[in-house]
Structure formats: C-alpha cells, structure tokens
Write a protein that holds these residues in place. Structure first.
Motif, mmCIF file in Angstrom:
data_model
loop_
_atom_site.group_PDB
_atom_site.id
_atom_site.type_symbol
_atom_site.label_atom_id
_atom_site.label_comp_id
_atom_site.label_asym_id
_atom_site.label_seq_id
_atom_site.Cartn_x
_atom_site.Cartn_y
_atom_site.Cartn_z
ATOM 1 N N GLN A 77 3.803 7.420 -9.376
ATOM 2 C CA GLN A 77 4.485 7.711 -8.119
ATOM 3 C C GLN A 77 5.836 8.344 -8.417
ATOM 4 O OE1 GLN A 77 3.096 7.210 -5.214
ATOM 5 N NE2 GLN A 77 1.407 5.808 -5.665
ATOM 6 N N ASP A 124 0.869 -1.169 0.000
ATOM 7 C CA ASP A 124 0.000 0.000 0.000
ATOM 8 C C ASP A 124 0.911 1.225 0.000
ATOM 9 O OD1 ASP A 124 -1.735 2.073 0.395
ATOM 10 O OD2 ASP A 124 -2.819 1.160 2.069
ATOM 11 N N TYR A 125 1.116 1.807 -1.191
ATOM 12 C CA TYR A 125 2.100 2.878 -1.327
ATOM 13 C C TYR A 125 1.654 4.186 -0.682
ATOM 14 C CZ TYR A 125 4.289 -0.393 -4.501
ATOM 15 O OH TYR A 125 4.871 -1.515 -5.024
ATOM 16 N N SER A 126 0.368 4.296 -0.348
ATOM 17 C CA SER A 126 -0.089 5.486 0.369
ATOM 18 C C SER A 126 0.415 5.502 1.809
ATOM 19 C CB SER A 126 -1.618 5.555 0.354
ATOM 20 O OG SER A 126 -2.174 4.450 1.065
ATOM 21 N N LYS A 127 0.810 4.334 2.333
ATOM 22 C CA LYS A 127 1.325 4.226 3.697
ATOM 23 C C LYS A 127 2.847 4.078 3.730
ATOM 24 C CE LYS A 127 -2.859 1.918 5.433
ATOM 25 N NZ LYS A 127 -3.376 0.690 6.112
#
Length: 266
Positions: A62, A35-38
């Motif tokens: 990204q 989960d790249y948002s985290k």
C-alpha cells in the motif's frame, strides 16, 4: 435467577472443551480488522479511540500510511467501527491474541518502557526465564491473581475460569491464596499508586522461578488510565512480564490461551 435456570436448561452442565475445540462465536468482540480497499484515511477512527490504540502505519503493498491497531492498548469498545462511514473497520471475533513480547501486539514500535530506569532489559530476562520453566511447569501450575488497580472487569473473567463451564483446573492449573505457594502472578489493572508497593512485595514473595502475566489492556499498557498521575502505564514498568493478554476484559478462553502460552503447552 431466572436467567441462570434458563441457561442451565438450555445448555446443561458443561465444560468448555477449549483449546481442543474452538469456541469462537459471532457475538464475541475481538480485535478490530481493517479493509484497506474501503479506507479513505480520514482518521476518524484515530480521533475517537479513547486509548490511542489506533495509529497510522506503513502497510505492505500500500502506498502511504493506513490505520492499524495496537492490541495492547485496545479495549474493543467498537468506537472505531461506529465512526467509520465507509465500513472499513469492524471488530472481529479473534480473541487468541496473547503474546510473550509486547512488541508483537503493536502496529507501531514501542519506544517507552522497553527498559527500566536502571537499564534492565526485562524482555531479555523474560525470554531467558522462559527457556528454564518448561520442564518445571509442564504438568501443573499454581497462580496468584493480583488486582493492581483494575475496574474488576478482568477479575470477573478470571473468576469465571474456576467455574464448571471453563474449568481451568482440568489443565492442572489452580489458584492459590498466597504468593508463597504460586508459580505465576496473574496481574490485572494499570498499577495504581497505592498498589505499586504491594505488587512489588507480592512479586518478591513469589518463589523463583516464576512467571508474570499481564491480563487486560490496563495491565498491558495502562489502557484508559494511560499517562495518569495516579498510576503506571502497565505492569511492565515495574516488573518483568512473560505474556501479555490484551482485551477489555479478555474473555476466559483468551486468558486460558495466554496462560497455556506462558507455560509452553500450546
């Protein structure tokens, strides 16, 4: 014995209906997902990975590099998940990972092992062979399993294919005792020094046309034993491979998926 009787009472005599009916379960560990948002790009997941499967790569949409996983090297150990304090990585229950090209299993390009010392492109050979085998192996298949230096984890899962629960013979697929009777070699292990010659002889004894399937992380890339003095970095360093099945070990359904993918029945 008690556990066996308990399981029989609970489930009865069954045959897994895979692949017609998907049997994904919440307790099955599969490929890590990010989960790249985290993600803070702290690289803890990279530092704890025992096989070096987690790498930094460019991601669409990204800025900068983010962690991702090479499935051919991953052993689903959960170390990356445990090391991440932000819960940015977790193991999924996805096991249908087999591919006909090792490159499709990787987040980072594979620079070593694409060709052998003689410059033979085994990937190209495998693709050409695959075009010819569909008609020959469309309705039946005979497999010779070869342990080329494994811990026997993958071999236990291969053995489970022949039980009444998974029942791979319903596809017309049978395991044979001699490579001379085989259409496919299902190879486990990283190819230890003492098994290298035996594996090559087994391959040569198998009549053409033939298929080779690498089962497990060790067979795909060397796994935990990668770059060891005592073995090879996967079986594609000495043999042409048609399908790679990642996992440590791959569960029976993952093996079925890879075998059916090899003979073009999915």
């Amino acid at each position: 014995m008690y556990n066996i009787v308990k399981k029989l009472v609970q489930h009865g005599t069954v045959t897994v209906e895979y692949p017609k009916k998907n049997t994904k379960s919440t307790y099955i560990t599969g490929i890590p997902e990010f989960d790249y948002s985290k993600c803070t790009r702290c690289k803890k997941c990279i530092s704890v990975c025992p096989t070096g499967a987690v790498v930094m790569t460019d991601k669409d949409g990204q800025r900068g590099k983010f962690p991702d996983v090479n499935a051919d090297e991953c052993i689903f150990c959960r170390f990356c998940e445990e090391a991440c304090s932000n819960q940015a990585v977790s193991l999924s229950n996805k096991f249908e990972l087999a591919q006909k090209s090792r490159e499709l299993l990787r987040a980072a390009p594979l620079y070593v092992g694409d060709k052998d010392v003689n410059g033979i492109d085994y990937e190209l050979i495998g693709k050409k062979l695959n075009q010819k085998i569909g008609k020959k192996f469309g309705r039946s298949l005979h497999i010779r399993e070869v342990d080329a230096g494994s811990c026997n984890g993958c071999d236990y899962e291969v053995q489970a294919l022949n039980g009444p629960y998974n029942d791979i013979e319903r596809f017309g697929i049978h395991f044979v005792a001699s490579p001379r009777h085989a259409d496919m070699l299902l190879v486990t292990g990283c190819v230890s020094r003492n098994m290298e010659e035996a594996l090559v002889k087994t391959y040569n004894a198998t009549p053409s046309p033939k298929l080779v399937v690498a089962a497990g992380a060790c067979a795909c890339s060397g796994g935990l034993f990668k770059d060891s003095y005592a073995g090879r970095n996967g079986i594609d360093t000495i043999l042409p491979v048609d399908v790679y099945i990642p996992g440590c070990p791959p569960r029976p359904q993952a093996l079925i998926y890879g075998i059916l993918k090899a003979i073009g029945r999915l």
